[in-house]
Design a protein around this motif. Sequence first.
Motif, mmCIF file in Angstrom:
data_model
loop_
_atom_site.group_PDB
_atom_site.id
_atom_site.type_symbol
_atom_site.label_atom_id
_atom_site.label_comp_id
_atom_site.label_asym_id
_atom_site.label_seq_id
_atom_site.Cartn_x
_atom_site.Cartn_y
_atom_site.Cartn_z
ATOM 1 N N VAL A 195 0.841 -1.194 0.000
ATOM 2 C CA VAL A 195 0.000 0.000 0.000
ATOM 3 C C VAL A 195 0.876 1.243 0.000
ATOM 4 O O VAL A 195 0.585 2.243 -0.672
ATOM 5 C CB VAL A 195 -0.965 0.010 1.205
ATOM 6 C CG1 VAL A 195 -1.724 1.322 1.284
ATOM 7 C CG2 VAL A 195 -1.944 -1.152 1.107
ATOM 8 N N TYR B 112 -11.150 -5.636 -11.822
ATOM 9 C CA TYR B 112 -10.487 -6.238 -10.672
ATOM 10 C C TYR B 112 -9.054 -6.627 -11.040
ATOM 11 O O TYR B 112 -8.686 -6.754 -12.215
ATOM 12 C CB TYR B 112 -11.238 -7.492 -10.216
ATOM 13 C CG TYR B 112 -10.982 -8.696 -11.102
ATOM 14 C CD1 TYR B 112 -9.943 -9.587 -10.806
ATOM 15 C CD2 TYR B 112 -11.735 -8.926 -12.253
ATOM 16 C CE1 TYR B 112 -9.684 -10.679 -11.631
ATOM 17 C CE2 TYR B 112 -11.480 -10.005 -13.072
ATOM 18 C CZ TYR B 112 -10.449 -10.881 -12.752
ATOM 19 O OH TYR B 112 -10.178 -11.943 -13.570
ATOM 20 N N ILE C 65 -3.014 -9.562 -2.672
ATOM 21 C CA ILE C 65 -3.628 -8.256 -2.898
ATOM 22 C C ILE C 65 -4.799 -8.411 -3.852
ATOM 23 O O ILE C 65 -4.693 -9.092 -4.872
ATOM 24 C CB ILE C 65 -2.605 -7.264 -3.510
ATOM 25 C CG1 ILE C 65 -1.330 -7.209 -2.667
ATOM 26 C CG2 ILE C 65 -3.209 -5.877 -3.645
ATOM 27 C CD1 ILE C 65 -0.154 -6.567 -3.385
ATOM 28 N N TYR D 271 -7.840 -5.905 -5.789
ATOM 29 C CA TYR D 271 -8.313 -4.536 -6.037
ATOM 30 C C TYR D 271 -9.577 -4.601 -6.882
ATOM 31 O O TYR D 271 -9.634 -5.319 -7.888
ATOM 32 C CB TYR D 271 -7.247 -3.714 -6.760
ATOM 33 C CG TYR D 271 -7.715 -2.312 -7.111
ATOM 34 C CD1 TYR D 271 -7.859 -1.346 -6.122
ATOM 35 C CD2 TYR D 271 -8.029 -1.961 -8.427
ATOM 36 C CE1 TYR D 271 -8.301 -0.076 -6.433
ATOM 37 C CE2 TYR D 271 -8.472 -0.692 -8.746
ATOM 38 C CZ TYR D 271 -8.610 0.249 -7.739
ATOM 39 O OH TYR D 271 -9.052 1.515 -8.045
ATOM 40 N N SER E 277 -12.746 -2.081 -8.686
ATOM 41 C CA SER E 277 -13.105 -0.720 -9.072
ATOM 42 C C SER E 277 -14.440 -0.740 -9.800
ATOM 43 O O SER E 277 -14.652 -1.542 -10.728
ATOM 44 C CB SER E 277 -12.031 -0.112 -9.972
ATOM 45 O OG SER E 277 -12.389 1.198 -10.376
ATOM 46 N N GLY F 282 -13.291 2.548 -5.566
ATOM 47 C CA GLY F 282 -12.374 1.426 -5.528
ATOM 48 C C GLY F 282 -12.075 0.969 -4.114
ATOM 49 O O GLY F 282 -12.140 1.755 -3.157
ATOM 50 N N ARG G 198 -9.186 -1.696 -2.122
ATOM 51 C CA ARG G 198 -7.983 -2.521 -2.239
ATOM 52 C C ARG G 198 -7.734 -3.176 -0.891
ATOM 53 O O ARG G 198 -7.683 -2.499 0.146
ATOM 54 C CB ARG G 198 -6.794 -1.647 -2.630
ATOM 55 C CG ARG G 198 -5.434 -2.348 -2.563
ATOM 56 C CD ARG G 198 -4.323 -1.316 -2.687
ATOM 57 N NE ARG G 198 -3.010 -1.926 -2.542
ATOM 58 C CZ ARG G 198 -2.119 -2.036 -3.516
ATOM 59 N NH1 ARG G 198 -2.414 -1.582 -4.719
ATOM 60 N NH2 ARG G 198 -0.946 -2.584 -3.300
ATOM 61 N N GLU H 251 -5.195 -5.970 1.260
ATOM 62 C CA GLU H 251 -3.883 -6.623 1.230
ATOM 63 C C GLU H 251 -3.642 -7.363 2.542
ATOM 64 O O GLU H 251 -3.859 -6.809 3.632
ATOM 65 C CB GLU H 251 -2.771 -5.613 0.996
ATOM 66 C CG GLU H 251 -1.369 -6.240 1.004
ATOM 67 C CD GLU H 251 -0.275 -5.245 0.666
ATOM 68 O OE1 GLU H 251 0.889 -5.510 1.023
ATOM 69 O OE2 GLU H 251 -0.574 -4.207 0.041
ATOM 70 N N GLN I 167 -7.794 -0.178 1.576
ATOM 71 C CA GLN I 167 -7.913 1.218 1.169
ATOM 72 C C GLN I 167 -9.210 1.383 0.402
ATOM 73 O O GLN I 167 -9.443 0.701 -0.594
ATOM 74 C CB GLN I 167 -6.719 1.617 0.296
ATOM 75 C CG GLN I 167 -6.841 2.984 -0.359
ATOM 76 C CD GLN I 167 -5.741 3.231 -1.387
ATOM 77 O OE1 GLN I 167 -4.908 2.358 -1.650
ATOM 78 N NE2 GLN I 167 -5.734 4.417 -1.963
#
Length: 476
Positions: free
Chosen positions: A54, A403, A430, A432, A434, A443, A445, A447, A461
Amino acid sequence: MHMVKFRLIIILIIGYSSIYAQETVHDSINSVTHSLNIESGVLISAKSELPFWVRGNNSQRFKQGSANSVYQILHYNGNYQPIKNIALKWELESLLNIRERIDGRIIQANLSIESKLIRIRGGYDEEFFGLNDSTLSIGNLVYGNNASPIPKVSISTNGWQRSPLFGNHLSFQAYLAHGWFEQNRFQSGAFLHQKYLYLRVKAFNSRLSIIGGLNHNAQWGGANATNESSQPTGIKNYLRILMGSSGGSDANLSDQNNALGNHLGSYDLRGTHEFRHFFLSSYWQFLWEDKSGLTPFNWRDGLMGASIDFKNNGLINKVVIEIIRTNDQDADKVSDDGLSFLEPDNFLNNNTYQSGWTYLDNVIGNPVFLLIHPDSDDFRSRVKNMVNGLNVSIGGNLKGLSYSITYRKFKNAGTRYESIEPGLDVRSAIIYLSIPTIHGSFGIRGEYDWSNWLGKNFGFQCQYRVDLSSIFRKGN
């Protein structure tokens, strides 16, 4: 508080000027266009530090102590075309991070003038170097985005330029920059020299593309307040840095025998073939350090990657696999009398520029090269540079949802002078996601890290990005 007021003033000025420009200027030449994006988000972590990736490769937008905080990023771009084929561009990005106190910083601030052939830019600019995959890569090893942007002035080609003789079959990219390191370092006020040259060959109706080139960076000049010495500067010595030549009589003995300054870089290669339904690419980044490291014996150290980029916008759009290995460093040498001795290239460390390949106490290259003790006096092992790593990443779309899923692991074993046993192991999973919105995107995220060095950590995040310029245009 001053940063908050400054950002509010900037938003009002940009918003008013955007509306005004849309209302009063209609000619494509002499027009001013604006782009204003605001990102608001929250950083949550199970520990008091953020997960490794991050904060890594993020131009120091988020630091280790940014966990469990809220933030806002203002990113503005302007473009003015005074005459045909000439454009003036400017960029400003600022960040507010609020945890126990308000931390305001400028991330990017630059101005450029460009034509179809040449771009000249000055200021703080987040740049992306090398031939790695542009979206899912672990990042460039030598000059990545782990540190904050370094102030510099650069001149470069504006994208790929065709050769006069061979047209699209042979094209090139070139870049030359001069920058300034910070004052508060072992060699205070040193200069940055950067350049690269890439050639691209296309064949078989452009289905096959091969790119190769050299990326060259150097630290030079500067003064050492400890022993009141300084490294040579001036035009003559700049030409020595440009050519990678040995230093003159005013340089230290090491630079007279090798090359003036601290030189490091990479040979970069990439091959791409277009098939019916996808593009298949393979790329390599071979590291070198100083003049002695330019030989092919060092080509075992670096990054090797492969990617499949599917043409359809489906469930899986891209797959990337990368391997990092920097253990050899051409260290085991044999003298003229047949005796073996240890003299590694020792990536990112230098006996004259003992702060290493860092800017504001952050490694300029990839975050897998660890700077554990920024105040360490052991210049030979300041940046831990013996790394084995793996990056596997998949990206795609599902009913409008973008993704990416990534697994990364690396083990850092210290340096050839000071090994770390067992190596510092970091593994990360990880994800992600969106989702597009009317004027931007939302979005998230997540981890999860597990490490014999940092322990276990989980964080995420959440971010919302809005394009205010689109709102202004719609309102107009």
